[in-house]
Design an enzyme around this catalytic site. Structure first.
Site, mmCIF file in Angstrom:
data_model
loop_
_atom_site.group_PDB
_atom_site.id
_atom_site.type_symbol
_atom_site.label_atom_id
_atom_site.label_comp_id
_atom_site.label_asym_id
_atom_site.label_seq_id
_atom_site.Cartn_x
_atom_site.Cartn_y
_atom_site.Cartn_z
ATOM 1 C CD GLU A 40 -71.868 81.684 43.537
ATOM 2 O OE1 GLU A 40 -71.957 80.442 43.506
ATOM 3 O OE2 GLU A 40 -71.775 82.405 42.531
ATOM 4 N NE ARG A 55 -76.366 69.115 48.165
ATOM 5 C CZ ARG A 55 -76.366 70.451 48.036
ATOM 6 N NH1 ARG A 55 -77.459 71.156 48.221
ATOM 7 N NH2 ARG A 55 -75.277 71.074 47.685
ATOM 8 C CE LYS A 103 -76.956 79.281 46.537
ATOM 9 N NZ LYS A 103 -75.893 80.137 47.104
#
Ligand code: ATP
Ligand code: MG
Length: 581
Positions: free
Chosen positions: A52, A279, A289
């Site tokens: 994104e 992850r 983020k």
């Protein structure tokens, strides 16, 4: 550009702690290879990396990038798309779109012109939604967020149907059209999937597919005032692109039934298969983020490329190489278990890589003046120094030597402790590439008592490389000639956090765990003259100190270096004598 530049094999030796299984078999790789061999998905292999554009890439993304692009590279005919998952108008920005592409290229990966934007699918996604309404699989709802939460139920209690759930298809179509036409304010209506309010999987309790948001999108401008939810847009974007294996992180495991439901009910052209992996988490840093953005926006760091950050831009500015990052990602492997990887492991890989490629130079971070009483005042000589003992093709260079030198303050002790073998009154050491010197006098500041300069004598018969049998000394230290030295600033980096956020109470403001000493600026450093022309981004080993890289701030006049990583045992234990070449 090739998809993959080079491959450093990481499993050749024992390594610092890895808390995640190395994933030697890499279950995703095996699964995709098996699918390919079995002719599943018509024998195609299409993966995608779907960032994104709401922030810069970090080392966690690199894990996903290496996996997705790696699969496409390893399997004949495989392809990996770069798709910007840009369905949220309020946080996305073209700055990030550009930065992500630049970082991917720098990491050594290529999307071979397969670059897509989810926002390009808005019209198709809308048509799919209309189809779902027609099929009685979606409805417009006007519950408030609070009501929606209550109706949803809990893990132990089933949800309740919304009063809107049974409205007619015509009513829903009419309302959905009016939502698109901008007739309603934000938050007044949503489009929901009609699945099962009693499902044990809460994700299937009629999830929201579309929200009204009167916001300008960086690509579609004001064309839309309703935007699709991630769980709706993502599977359909995959399906529209013909993605075969949609690889995501573990937190989406419970969303997989919804992913499959959306693709099936929308009767999308392809049926991608979602596969989850754990992850990457690293100790003493942040990878969310949202948190990275907070650091940047509150100016707690200098920007997205601050060398303390685990962003690709930060690691790059700090001196990391793409090869080191890829080798690290290959080594940690792909698993199904959440774990935290030690930062030292990442450092190990950059140290290994830089050891092979970095020219050696001499730099003194905290200078102490040394006067060679018996060296002629008007004399200077050029001494031959080896550029890289790991790479004979790197050759040699000349380093100027003269009567007054700088050495590290740490390489002298007036009153040496037992294990200290470097310079002390009456002691001898070898100067790297030069002579053996002996300390014969110490000058101190009359007020502070601090040692300000040393007087030494050198032995002209001990020139480095001389053929005669050399006298043994216990230490070799680095130095820079005062008359030839270039001033520099050196930035040393320490962990960004003082604790792992996973281990601290979540109610605390996480920024209180920032390490106030994460950046140490050392000014007044002295480096050898060959560094005068150092170009931004050039990497060196400063002998005995570590790996350093020229910072872009050098452009402002003072040569500035970032310490990428220290040498393994630098300063931690007393230096053993080094063989002089
Ligand atoms: P957010 O969703 O909070 O904006 P994100 O880190 O998931 O952040 P995306 O831009 O959605 O950001 O990530 C792009 C891809 O990178 C996703 O497929 C995601 O699974 C993967 N990814 C992100 N963080 C990690 C990580 N720490 N380890 C491995 N893969 C990651
Ligand atoms: Mg995400």
């Amino acid at each position: 550009m090739t998809a993959r530049l080079s491959h450093v094999s990481p499993r050749e030796e024992s390594l610092p702690v890895v808390s995640e299984p190395s994933g030697a078999s890499n279950f995703i790789h095996d699964l995709v290879v098996a699918d390919h061999a079995a002719g599943k998905h018509d024998g195609r292999v299409v993966t995608r990396f779907p960032p994104e554009p709401n922030g810069y890439l970090h080392i966690g993304h690199a894990k996903s990038i290496c996996l997705n692009f790696g699969l496409a590279h390893d399997i004949s005919g495989g392809i990996c798309h770069l798709r910007f998952d840009d369905t949220n108008p309020t946080t996305e920005d073209p700055e990030y779109v550009n930065a992500i592409q630049a970082d991917l290229k720098w990491l050594g990966f290529d999307w071979q012109e397969k670059m897509f934007f989810a926002s390009d699918y808005f019209e198709q996604l809308y048509s799919f939604a209309v189809k779902l309404i027609h099929k009685g699989k979606a409805y417009v709802d006007n519950l408030t967020p609070e009501e929606m939460r209550v109706y949803r139920g809990t893990l132990s209690q089933p949800g309740k149907n919304s009063p809107s759930r049974d409205h007619s298809i015509e009513d829903n179509l009419g309302l959905f059209q009016r939502m698109r036409a901008g007739e309603f304010p934000d938050g007044s209506y949503v489009l929901r999937a009609k699945i099962d309010m009693a499902s044990p999987n809460i994700n299937l309790r009629d999830p929201v597919l579309y929200r009204i948001r009167h916001a300008r999108h960086y690509r579609t401008g004001n064309s839309w005032c309703l935007y699709p939810a991630y769980d709706y847009a993502h599977p359909l974007s995959d399906a529209l692109e013909g993605v075969t294996h949609s690889i995501c992180t573990l937190e989406f495991e419970d969303h997989r039934p919804l992913y499959d439901w959306v693709v099936e009910q929308a009767e999308a052209p392809h049926r991608p298969q979602q596969i989850e992996f754990a992850r990457l988490n690293l100790t003493y840093t942040v990878m969310s983020k949202r948190k990275l953005l907070e650091l940047v926006e509150k100016k707690l760091v200098s920007g997205w490329d601050d060398p303390r950050l685990p962003t690709i831009k930060g690691l790059r500015r700090r001196g990391y190489t793409p090869e080191a990052i890829r080798a690290f990602c290959d080594h940690i492997g792909i698993g199904k278990r959440e774990a935290i990887v030690e930062m030292q492991l990442l450092e190990h890989f950059v140290r290994e890589d830089l050891n092979k490629r970095s020219p050696r130079v001499m730099a003194v971070l905290r200078p102490l003046k040394v006067i060679l009483d018996n060296y002629p005042e008007d004399q200077a000589e050029e001494l031959e120094a080896v550029n890289n003992p790991e790479d004979s093709s790197a050759g040699t260079r000349n380093v100027p030597f003269s009567r007054v030198l700088y050495i590290e303050q740490d390489d002298f002790r007036e009153d040496p402790p037992k294990q200290f073998f470097r310079l002390a009154p009456g002691r001898e050491v070898r100067l790297r590439y030069a002579y053996i010197i002996k300390c014969v006098g110490v000058t101190k500041d009359p007020i502070t008592g601090e040692v300000t300069e040393l007087h030494c004598i050198y032995d002209s018969t001990t020139k480095s490389g001389a053929s005669q049998e050399q006298r043994k000394v216990k230490a070799t230290i680095h130095w820079v000639s005062l008359a030839h030295a270039v001033n520099a600033e050196v930035r040393l980096y320490h962990p960004l956090l003082i604790a792992d956020l996973a281990k601290v109470p979540s109610e605390h403001d996480w920024t209180t765990y920032l390490n106030p000493n994460s950046l140490e600026r050392v000014t007044g450093c002295k480096v050898e003259p060959s560094l005068r022309q150092a170009v931004e981004g050039t990497r060196y080993q400063f002998e005995r100190l570590g790996y350093f890289c020229t910072d872009p701030d050098s452009a402002s006049g003072t040569l500035t270096f970032n310490r990428t990583v220290s040498l393994k045992d630098a300063w931690a234990k007393i230096d053993p004598p080094r063989p002089v070449k």
